[in-house]
Design a protein around this motif. Structure first.
Motif, PDB file in Angstrom:
ATOM      1  N   GLY A 169      56.794  23.839  49.407  1.00 31.22           N
ATOM      2  CA  GLY A 169      55.404  23.190  49.697  1.00 31.22           C
ATOM      3  C   GLY A 169      55.531  21.997  50.574  1.00 31.22           C
ATOM      4  O   GLY A 169      53.633  21.694  50.092  1.00 31.22           O
ATOM      5  N   GLU A 226      53.521  26.070  56.444  1.00 30.82           N
ATOM      6  CA  GLU A 226      54.123  27.413  55.143  1.00 30.82           C
ATOM      7  C   GLU A 226      54.468  29.076  55.570  1.00 30.82           C
ATOM      8  O   GLU A 226      54.747  29.547  54.875  1.00 30.82           O
ATOM      9  N   GLU A 227      52.390  28.500  56.011  1.00 30.22           N
ATOM     10  CA  GLU A 227      53.044  30.778  56.116  1.00 30.22           C
ATOM     11  C   GLU A 227      52.602  30.533  57.580  1.00 30.22           C
ATOM     12  O   GLU A 227      53.683  30.252  58.166  1.00 30.22           O
ATOM     13  N   ILE A 277      47.618  34.635  56.399  1.00 34.69           N
ATOM     14  CA  ILE A 277      47.316  33.258  55.423  1.00 34.69           C
ATOM     15  C   ILE A 277      46.862  33.542  54.689  1.00 34.69           C
ATOM     16  O   ILE A 277      46.340  34.638  53.986  1.00 34.69           O
ATOM     17  N   THR A 278      46.801  32.373  53.887  1.00 36.23           N
ATOM     18  CA  THR A 278      46.172  32.738  52.487  1.00 36.23           C
ATOM     19  C   THR A 278      45.235  31.543  52.909  1.00 36.23           C
ATOM     20  O   THR A 278      45.092  30.582  53.631  1.00 36.23           O
ATOM     21  N   ARG A 279      44.819  31.835  51.640  1.00 40.33           N
ATOM     22  CA  ARG A 279      43.366  31.166  51.555  1.00 40.33           C
ATOM     23  C   ARG A 279      43.316  29.417  50.579  1.00 40.33           C
ATOM     24  O   ARG A 279      43.109  28.190  51.531  1.00 40.33           O
ATOM     25  N   PRO A 280      44.794  29.812  49.912  1.00 36.40           N
ATOM     26  CA  PRO A 280      44.797  28.382  49.707  1.00 36.40           C
ATOM     27  C   PRO A 280      45.810  27.657  50.660  1.00 36.40           C
ATOM     28  O   PRO A 280      45.784  26.117  51.424  1.00 36.40           O
ATOM     29  N   LYS A 328      43.975  23.452  51.620  1.00 37.93           N
ATOM     30  CA  LYS A 328      45.417  22.725  51.538  1.00 37.93           C
ATOM     31  C   LYS A 328      45.547  21.540  52.860  1.00 37.93           C
ATOM     32  O   LYS A 328      45.009  20.921  52.849  1.00 37.93           O
ATOM     33  N   TYR A 355      43.849  23.204  46.148  1.00 37.62           N
ATOM     34  CA  TYR A 355      43.114  24.283  45.422  1.00 37.62           C
ATOM     35  C   TYR A 355      43.056  24.594  43.923  1.00 37.62           C
ATOM     36  O   TYR A 355      43.299  24.045  43.300  1.00 37.62           O
ATOM     37  N   ARG A 399      42.055  27.996  42.439  1.00 35.69           N
ATOM     38  CA  ARG A 399      41.341  29.393  42.775  1.00 35.69           C
ATOM     39  C   ARG A 399      40.102  30.414  41.348  1.00 35.69           C
ATOM     40  O   ARG A 399      39.949  30.010  41.313  1.00 35.69           O
TER      41      ARG A 399
END
Lengths: 511, 511
Positions: A110, A141-142, A163-166, A170, A386, A388
């Motif tokens: 991570g 990471e993504e 692509i993620t919101r967290p 971050k 982050y 949720r």
């Protein structure tokens, strides 16, 4: 001896409290890795860094022993125990099946932020950009680096960009926190959200959400192509840049090379639990074993590590001595002939380390003296990176089914699908469009559109009156069942969902 | 008058055969578009270009009238008729739902090659890179620009990167053909195939296949981050660069800006049927209507158009007059203060056009004189750009099912899936792994791995003895049916196939 808790503010005393030693994991790596690690550790020790190194094996030999990840299970235990990793470059063997160890480490542990200071050392190192001093904070990471690839047809290969919101929250928050901690004035965001309105649009949106929490820091956004062009021509106008993984990969190499030498830059990979520090350059097998490699990149990576583990005074001491060493023209072979003031002979890796050690306690004369301070112990835990949010109301409204079919026309395919969509029940689906490589080819396609053997068929749920309806998972399974009965070679699906009433899918090109 | 069939080799005569006029489609565009188009067309006419322009409307007004593609259906008819498009920049309105018109045109008409010459005009235009003279050939249709985006969960957004064999073959072959036709010595390929081994690996592989057909042209490959860094620091070492769409987008903007002015570059978008020519800059609404915009980019785009439609002599005449104009210090406002020799006052768009017209027939004194030649009529038809190979033997061996689940662990999810995979029949599937953002989290996941609400669950077909087996489409549908029965929110699928026995899917990270 320096008390590393005072952040360089107080002078050393004769009998300071003995600081606790910090365990770190060390990998000597491949190629020039062992030489530069030896030189680096020698400087760290001489400067009084309080470390307990644990050595692990990674890289080429581990790969070749049949471990496709390049790291043995036991090594993970060390990383998880020390949570600090000083890593030399490694060599990934040629040939298929080997996963990038760096990507694996970053993602498994991570390490969401790659931090790359890019600084010019003009006039000592030749560069066309004498006043560069910027930091690239790259999401780590993504993006396409998730490595999810599928060959889908004879002609078409696919990689997923995720692509993620967290992930966005971050990295953007890290960039602003970094700017605040290092007294940087501006954070620039770079995305391609004019094309990838959803994925890159999310990154940009999160940037806009978070920037308001840092009113003392300027912010701006560039489309990546324009931003990269500005960076390549006017780097002095940037301070901190935050961007997605792939763009960050490209622009951080550009910026590093623009400084005049990629051999002088270190980088940090920061996670919530573990952090990794390294040089930005590779393992340079062509000069391995000769003792001539420049250890500066790894050394400056180690300086970032010392700041991270709250030995900021030692970090400052090493960094200032290193700056003075460069000013004094003590150059390894890679820098010889570059810029001004080189002492005639090239220094070997260990000679260079000794030259830095000789200057411990000295400050640079031309460059600005570095003065790191230990961050407040609590900063990282003050606010979770982050949280949720409550889930949106998600509704499935249709499905994109991808079909493998060579030597058919869109009209022919549509003819079959239109019929199948409505069977076996009246509340079924309606074929809305077919695209090929994203371009709408039905209805109303153009003969000029080149078509591969890969067709995206968009089905929307409709009721018996042809009005839009909500779709269940079972409906999707039934539709697929129909397609299979007719012998269609479907290869993948993507549900079409709305989230709180907002469509979660893009239009086709030409739609 | 110049006979455009002689390619500039013969001198003009008093009564040359009257060449046939070529119909072209013209769009005046938005912002500064109308001004620079007027100036450009004036130069073309004065130089004796034999054209019949048909004007179409595209851009902002068309978007705002409710057409999400920014182009009216009738305009397509003109493009298909003339097959040649001279286009001014347009403005895409802010706000959702508008598709990029450039992307739509390129893809609908199959304009697979974006060709961007990047040339320095030192010392007349200030640049740190005085000897740049390279051409970027960018794949123009596929990659992430397919625009296939889906929001998949509360947290995760996805964009598909699609790379195809025909797409790779066409662009790579075009790059080598271009190099041969323009007497270029080297073609450099840039990919990120160390990470995207399948997609970018295909591009690289096709490059290696095709380069052997051009033994007189040097070839090389760079990983895009290194390649972009080299380009940004030592552009003089590149000649022709061929690369994928996104990388090409970024590096072509970098290279253009490095020349010293983005206002001086034109580009061509080449398809098998239609070709489009434009300036590389945008519509610059802030200076629109003032008559001060620099028409050079569009004019040099028009020069590429003239070469394309076999009016090479006129193209050379205009290009040489333009070079001479720059040498004479005739600068529009954007270049004033740049480099050497500017005449004191800024020239307006039409004044600048008049200055070029005055110099028609003159050659540059410092720059190399340009001499285009019409390509042999038959070149394009000598060899098809792509021939579809016989299909491979494709076998489905499993399926990746993506599941939306917040606040679960990988172990919990795996527990459910392992059971479901084998029901209702003995010859079912085996859950091989679960990944989150590409990282393996089951079996043997690490607690440090940050997990989003998006899980990729890999099922491999197994028989009753747990040995691998071939899977049918119906098996996949049955598996999905099982998952749905258990209430799992599956959101997408990707079949796992082998092609002639070779796995068509990547391993998970850490696998």
């Amino acid at each position: 001896m320096i008390n590393q808790h005072t952040g360089g503010i107080f002078q050393t005393s004769e009998n300071p409290p003995m600081p606790q030693k910090t365990p770190i994991t060390v990998a000597y790596g491949d190629g020039i890795g062992p030489e530069i690690m030896q030189a680096t550790l020698k400087v760290l020790e001489a400067a009084g860094a309080q470390l307990v190194p644990e050595v692990i094996e990674i890289g080429e030999q581990v790969y070749l022993s049949g471990n496709t990840a390049g790291i043995a299970p036991a090594s993970w235990a060390s990383l998880r125990r020390t949570k600090v990793f000083l890593k030399s470059p490694i060599t990934t063997p040629q040939g298929g099946g080997y996963k990038s160890l760096n990507v694996t480490i970053r993602k498994t542990l991570g390490l969401y932020a790659n931090v790359r200071p890019c600084v010019s050392y003009h006039p000592f190192v030749a560069t066309k950009h004498p006043t560069m001093d910027l930091v690239i904070v790259r999401e780590n990471e993504e993006d396409l680096y998730a490595g999810i690839e599928h060959r889908q047809t004879d002609e078409v290969y696919q990689c997923l960009k995720l692509i993620t919101r967290p992930g966005c929250e971050k990295i953007v928050r890290y960039a602003f926190e970094y700017a605040r901690a290092h007294d940087r004035k501006k954070v620039t965001c770079m995305t391609k959200d004019n094309i990838m309105k959803m994925c890159d649009g999310l990154f940009h949106k999160v940037f806009d959400e978070i920037k308001v929490e840092y009113p003392e820091i300027d912010s701006e956004h560039y489309i990546i192509d324009i931003g990269a062009a500005r960076l390549a021509t006017r780097p002095e106008r940037f301070d901190v840049i935050v961007t997605l993984n792939l763009y960050g990969d490209i622009i951080s190499d550009i910026a590093a090379e623009m400084t005049g030498s990629v051999g002088l830059a270190g980088s940090a990979n920061i996670g919530e639990h573990v952090a990794m520090f390294e040089a930005i350059h590779g393992s340079a097998p062509d000069i391995a074993g000769k003792g001539i490699a420049n250890p500066s990149g790894l050394l400056l990576g180690a300086v970032m590590m010392l700041v991270h583990i709250r030995q900021s005074a030692v970090a400052s001491k090493i960094h200032n001595a290193w700056l003075r060493t460069i000013e004094d023209g003590v150059f390894t072979a890679d820098l010889l002939g570059q810029g001004q003031a080189a002492i005639g002979r090239p220094f070997g890796s260990m000679d260079f380390a000794d030259a830095v050690i000789e200057r411990l306690g000295q400050n640079p004369k031309k460059f600005k003296t570095v003065s790191y301070e230990d961050a407040p112990q609590t900063r990282e835990t003050q606010r979770p990176l982050y949280v949720r949010a409550a889930p949106a109301k998600k509704e499935i409204v249709g499905v994109d089914v991808f079909v493998h079919a060579a030597d058919v026309t869109a009209d022919f395919l549509a003819g079959r699908l239109v019929t199948l969509a409505h069977q076996p029940r009246p509340a079924g689906f309606k074929l809305q469009m077919i695209t090929n490589r994203g371009v709408k080819v039905w209805p109303g396609g153009f003969p000029e559109t080149f078509c591969t053997d890969h067709w995206r068929c968009r089905f929307l749920g409709v009721d018996s009156a042809d009005a839009p309806r909500s779709v269940t998972h079972s409906d999707v399974v039934d539709l697929l069942h129909n397609l299979v009965s007719d012998g269609l070679d479907f290869i993948k699906t993507e549900h079409l969902c709305s989230f709180d009433g907002e469509a979660g899918y893009a239009l086709g090109q030409g739609q």
